[in-house]
Scaffold this motif. Structure first.
Motif, mmCIF file in Angstrom:
data_model
loop_
_atom_site.group_PDB
_atom_site.id
_atom_site.type_symbol
_atom_site.label_atom_id
_atom_site.label_comp_id
_atom_site.label_asym_id
_atom_site.label_seq_id
_atom_site.Cartn_x
_atom_site.Cartn_y
_atom_site.Cartn_z
ATOM 1 N N ALA A 189 0.821 -1.217 0.000
ATOM 2 C CA ALA A 189 0.000 0.000 0.000
ATOM 3 C C ALA A 189 0.852 1.263 0.000
ATOM 4 O O ALA A 189 0.398 2.322 -0.476
ATOM 5 C CB ALA A 189 -0.937 0.002 1.211
ATOM 6 N N GLN A 190 2.091 1.177 0.488
ATOM 7 C CA GLN A 190 2.955 2.349 0.480
ATOM 8 C C GLN A 190 3.271 2.815 -0.938
ATOM 9 O O GLN A 190 3.632 3.971 -1.152
ATOM 10 C CB GLN A 190 4.246 2.050 1.243
ATOM 11 C CG GLN A 190 4.049 1.903 2.739
ATOM 12 C CD GLN A 190 5.349 1.783 3.499
ATOM 13 O OE1 GLN A 190 6.429 1.945 2.938
ATOM 14 N NE2 GLN A 190 5.263 1.504 4.787
ATOM 15 N N GLY A 191 3.131 1.908 -1.903
ATOM 16 C CA GLY A 191 3.342 2.295 -3.287
ATOM 17 C C GLY A 191 2.336 3.308 -3.795
ATOM 18 O O GLY A 191 2.557 3.965 -4.818
ATOM 19 N N ARG A 192 1.229 3.484 -3.072
ATOM 20 C CA ARG A 192 0.191 4.425 -3.493
ATOM 21 C C ARG A 192 0.353 5.797 -2.847
ATOM 22 O O ARG A 192 -0.435 6.710 -3.138
ATOM 23 C CB ARG A 192 -1.210 3.865 -3.156
ATOM 24 C CG ARG A 192 -1.520 2.540 -3.810
ATOM 25 C CD ARG A 192 -1.365 2.589 -5.314
ATOM 26 N NE ARG A 192 -2.223 3.597 -5.923
ATOM 27 C CZ ARG A 192 -2.023 4.113 -7.140
ATOM 28 N NH1 ARG A 192 -0.972 3.749 -7.855
ATOM 29 N NH2 ARG A 192 -2.852 5.026 -7.613
ATOM 30 N N TYR A 193 1.343 5.977 -1.982
ATOM 31 C CA TYR A 193 1.517 7.251 -1.283
ATOM 32 C C TYR A 193 1.722 8.451 -2.203
ATOM 33 O O TYR A 193 1.268 9.556 -1.883
ATOM 34 C CB TYR A 193 2.670 7.154 -0.279
ATOM 35 C CG TYR A 193 2.299 6.400 0.990
ATOM 36 C CD1 TYR A 193 1.007 5.908 1.185
ATOM 37 C CD2 TYR A 193 3.222 6.173 1.990
ATOM 38 C CE1 TYR A 193 0.666 5.209 2.327
ATOM 39 C CE2 TYR A 193 2.891 5.469 3.151
ATOM 40 C CZ TYR A 193 1.605 4.996 3.304
ATOM 41 O OH TYR A 193 1.259 4.302 4.442
ATOM 42 N N PRO A 194 2.385 8.308 -3.363
ATOM 43 C CA PRO A 194 2.522 9.476 -4.245
ATOM 44 C C PRO A 194 1.192 10.056 -4.708
ATOM 45 O O PRO A 194 1.141 11.205 -5.167
ATOM 46 C CB PRO A 194 3.332 8.930 -5.435
ATOM 47 C CG PRO A 194 4.074 7.765 -4.890
ATOM 48 C CD PRO A 194 3.161 7.153 -3.873
ATOM 49 N N TYR A 195 0.120 9.265 -4.607
ATOM 50 C CA TYR A 195 -1.179 9.705 -5.110
ATOM 51 C C TYR A 195 -2.080 10.229 -3.990
ATOM 52 O O TYR A 195 -3.223 10.620 -4.246
ATOM 53 C CB TYR A 195 -1.874 8.539 -5.821
ATOM 54 C CG TYR A 195 -1.052 7.979 -6.963
ATOM 55 C CD1 TYR A 195 -1.204 8.464 -8.253
ATOM 56 C CD2 TYR A 195 -0.105 6.979 -6.728
ATOM 57 C CE1 TYR A 195 -0.437 7.960 -9.293
ATOM 58 C CE2 TYR A 195 0.670 6.473 -7.766
ATOM 59 C CZ TYR A 195 0.496 6.974 -9.041
ATOM 60 O OH TYR A 195 1.263 6.482 -10.066
ATOM 61 N N LYS A 236 -10.835 3.671 -4.733
ATOM 62 C CA LYS A 236 -11.037 2.353 -5.321
ATOM 63 C C LYS A 236 -9.896 1.990 -6.261
ATOM 64 O O LYS A 236 -9.503 0.824 -6.355
ATOM 65 C CB LYS A 236 -12.377 2.315 -6.066
ATOM 66 C CG LYS A 236 -13.596 2.361 -5.160
ATOM 67 C CD LYS A 236 -14.881 2.263 -5.976
ATOM 68 C CE LYS A 236 -16.111 2.294 -5.076
ATOM 69 N NZ LYS A 236 -17.372 2.224 -5.861
ATOM 70 N N ASP A 237 -9.368 2.987 -6.985
ATOM 71 C CA ASP A 237 -8.224 2.734 -7.862
ATOM 72 C C ASP A 237 -7.010 2.288 -7.055
ATOM 73 O O ASP A 237 -6.279 1.377 -7.469
ATOM 74 C CB ASP A 237 -7.873 3.997 -8.657
ATOM 75 C CG ASP A 237 -8.871 4.269 -9.779
ATOM 76 O OD1 ASP A 237 -9.690 3.377 -10.069
ATOM 77 O OD2 ASP A 237 -8.824 5.375 -10.342
ATOM 78 N N ASP A 238 -6.779 2.941 -5.915
ATOM 79 C CA ASP A 238 -5.661 2.550 -5.055
ATOM 80 C C ASP A 238 -5.820 1.092 -4.621
ATOM 81 O O ASP A 238 -4.872 0.299 -4.696
ATOM 82 C CB ASP A 238 -5.593 3.444 -3.815
ATOM 83 C CG ASP A 238 -5.268 4.891 -4.151
ATOM 84 O OD1 ASP A 238 -4.475 5.113 -5.084
ATOM 85 O OD2 ASP A 238 -5.806 5.785 -3.486
ATOM 86 N N GLN A 239 -7.012 0.736 -4.171
ATOM 87 C CA GLN A 239 -7.258 -0.628 -3.700
ATOM 88 C C GLN A 239 -7.090 -1.633 -4.829
ATOM 89 O O GLN A 239 -6.490 -2.706 -4.644
ATOM 90 C CB GLN A 239 -8.675 -0.728 -3.115
ATOM 91 C CG GLN A 239 -8.952 -2.049 -2.394
ATOM 92 C CD GLN A 239 -8.063 -2.229 -1.187
ATOM 93 O OE1 GLN A 239 -7.782 -1.280 -0.455
ATOM 94 N NE2 GLN A 239 -7.592 -3.463 -0.984
ATOM 95 N N PHE A 240 -7.586 -1.280 -6.013
ATOM 96 C CA PHE A 240 -7.459 -2.176 -7.160
ATOM 97 C C PHE A 240 -5.990 -2.446 -7.487
ATOM 98 O O PHE A 240 -5.589 -3.599 -7.715
ATOM 99 C CB PHE A 240 -8.153 -1.569 -8.383
ATOM 100 C CG PHE A 240 -7.827 -2.279 -9.671
ATOM 101 C CD1 PHE A 240 -8.428 -3.485 -9.981
ATOM 102 C CD2 PHE A 240 -6.907 -1.729 -10.560
ATOM 103 C CE1 PHE A 240 -8.114 -4.149 -11.169
ATOM 104 C CE2 PHE A 240 -6.584 -2.386 -11.739
ATOM 105 C CZ PHE A 240 -7.191 -3.598 -12.042
ATOM 106 N N LEU A 241 -5.178 -1.398 -7.506
ATOM 107 C CA LEU A 241 -3.781 -1.549 -7.878
ATOM 108 C C LEU A 241 -2.985 -2.331 -6.836
ATOM 109 O O LEU A 241 -2.067 -3.078 -7.173
ATOM 110 C CB LEU A 241 -3.157 -0.172 -8.128
ATOM 111 C CG LEU A 241 -3.652 0.485 -9.423
ATOM 112 C CD1 LEU A 241 -3.332 1.969 -9.439
ATOM 113 C CD2 LEU A 241 -3.047 -0.206 -10.647
ATOM 114 N N VAL A 242 -3.322 -2.157 -5.564
ATOM 115 C CA VAL A 242 -2.670 -2.945 -4.512
ATOM 116 C C VAL A 242 -3.017 -4.422 -4.680
ATOM 117 O O VAL A 242 -2.136 -5.296 -4.638
ATOM 118 C CB VAL A 242 -3.082 -2.439 -3.114
ATOM 119 C CG1 VAL A 242 -2.668 -3.447 -2.033
ATOM 120 C CG2 VAL A 242 -2.435 -1.093 -2.829
ATOM 121 N N GLU A 243 -4.298 -4.720 -4.884
ATOM 122 C CA GLU A 243 -4.715 -6.112 -5.038
ATOM 123 C C GLU A 243 -4.130 -6.712 -6.316
ATOM 124 O O GLU A 243 -3.740 -7.891 -6.337
ATOM 125 C CB GLU A 243 -6.249 -6.208 -5.058
ATOM 126 C CG GLU A 243 -6.921 -5.780 -3.772
ATOM 127 C CD GLU A 243 -6.452 -6.574 -2.565
ATOM 128 O OE1 GLU A 243 -6.150 -7.782 -2.723
ATOM 129 O OE2 GLU A 243 -6.384 -5.999 -1.456
#
Length: 277
Positions: A106-112, A121-128
């Motif tokens: 999930a830390q990979g989504r911090y830039p956003y 939902k996009d963040d969750q989708f990309l993590v999964e």
């Protein structure tokens, strides 16, 4: 659900000089990273491979020249702008004790993330999706310390994938892994490249694995690019002699058909058979 991606980015070094405290390690180096390809940097210890990767990743500011991302000087771009286009996995990454795989990814989504745009939902989708691609879904709730070396490396790669960048830079992603885990990690990166067209730049020590997985092989010597191109052109006995100070024979890899370096030593009887490359 599929997220649309923009056209692949171009990463380029122009007349770049890189140093830490003393004399330059990289001097006036020029390099264009081919978009949508796997580029592997090879060379003897201390030749500047990791330093160059740090410069390309905006972790080390050049003393001279510039690194460009899509034509813009990378150090003039904001950290978040770069992080949305370029992901970096440094050598030997560390994480806080007790962190689970899912938390790391999930830390990979911090830039956003910012004060007006929270977890989506996009963040969750990309993590999964990243967990699924790296086959880490079943281990998502495990703490990193409980995983094997190969599993931990897959978790870090999943974090980089969740960042959803077109370019991935990886510094020795197979370090400290046994041969089976090395192939496992490199197969994963190759499949990612094939499925999503990512531009991947890696530092590798194993010349034979470098030849097997690289589209573009860059051999470095004393802070300069000695030669670069497809493995069949770059991996020659002369290159290994000049770059690594090692006599060898280059033959065809019986599995992949790519060049394979067979090092010579005092116990080896020199064969008179012609080379395969």
């Amino acid at each position: 659900m599929k997220l649309e991606k923009p056209e692949l980015n171009l990463l380029e070094a122009r007349q770049v000089t890189l140093a830490y405290d003393g004399a330059p390690i990289i001097l006036d180096l020029n390099l264009v990273i081919p978009s949508g390809k796997i580029t592997v940097l090879v060379g003897a210890n201390g030749c500047g491979k990791s330093t160059l990767l740090r410069g390309l990743a905006r972790l080390l500011k050049p003393r001279g020249g510039n690194v460009y991302l899509d034509g813009a000087a990378i150090f003039k771009l904001s950290t978040k702008t770069v992080a949305k286009q370029l992901g970096i996995l440094p050598q030997g990454p560390t994480a806080p004790e007790g962190l689970t795989v899912r938390d790391l990814v999930a830390q990979g989504r911090y830039p956003y993330q910012n004060w007006w745009q929270q977890w989506s939902k996009d963040d969750q989708f990309l993590v999964e999706e990243a967990l699924a691609i790296t086959e880490m879904t079943q281990l998502a709730d495990r703490v990193l310390e409980s995983l094997s070396g190969g599993q931990r490396q897959r978790a870090w790669i999943a974090m980089a994938l969740a960042q959803d960048t077109d370019i991935l830079l990886l510094d020795e992603p197979t370090t400290f892994l046994d041969l089976a885990h090395q192939v496992e990690v490199l197969d994963l990166l190759y499949e990612l490249h094939q499925r999503k067209g990512r531009t991947i730049v890696m530092v590798l020590h194993d010349l034979n694995l470098a030849c097997r997985y690289a589209d573009n092989l860059v051999a470095m010597r004393q802070g300069q690019i000695y030669t670069m191109g497809v493995p069949e052109q770059v991996m020659t006995e002369g290159m290994v002699r000049e770059v690594f100070g090692l006599e060898c024979r280059i033959v065809a890899d019986p599995v992949a058909g790519t060049p394979m370096c067979v090092p010579m030593g005092r116990k080896v009887k020199v064969s008179q058979q012609p080379n395969s490359f």
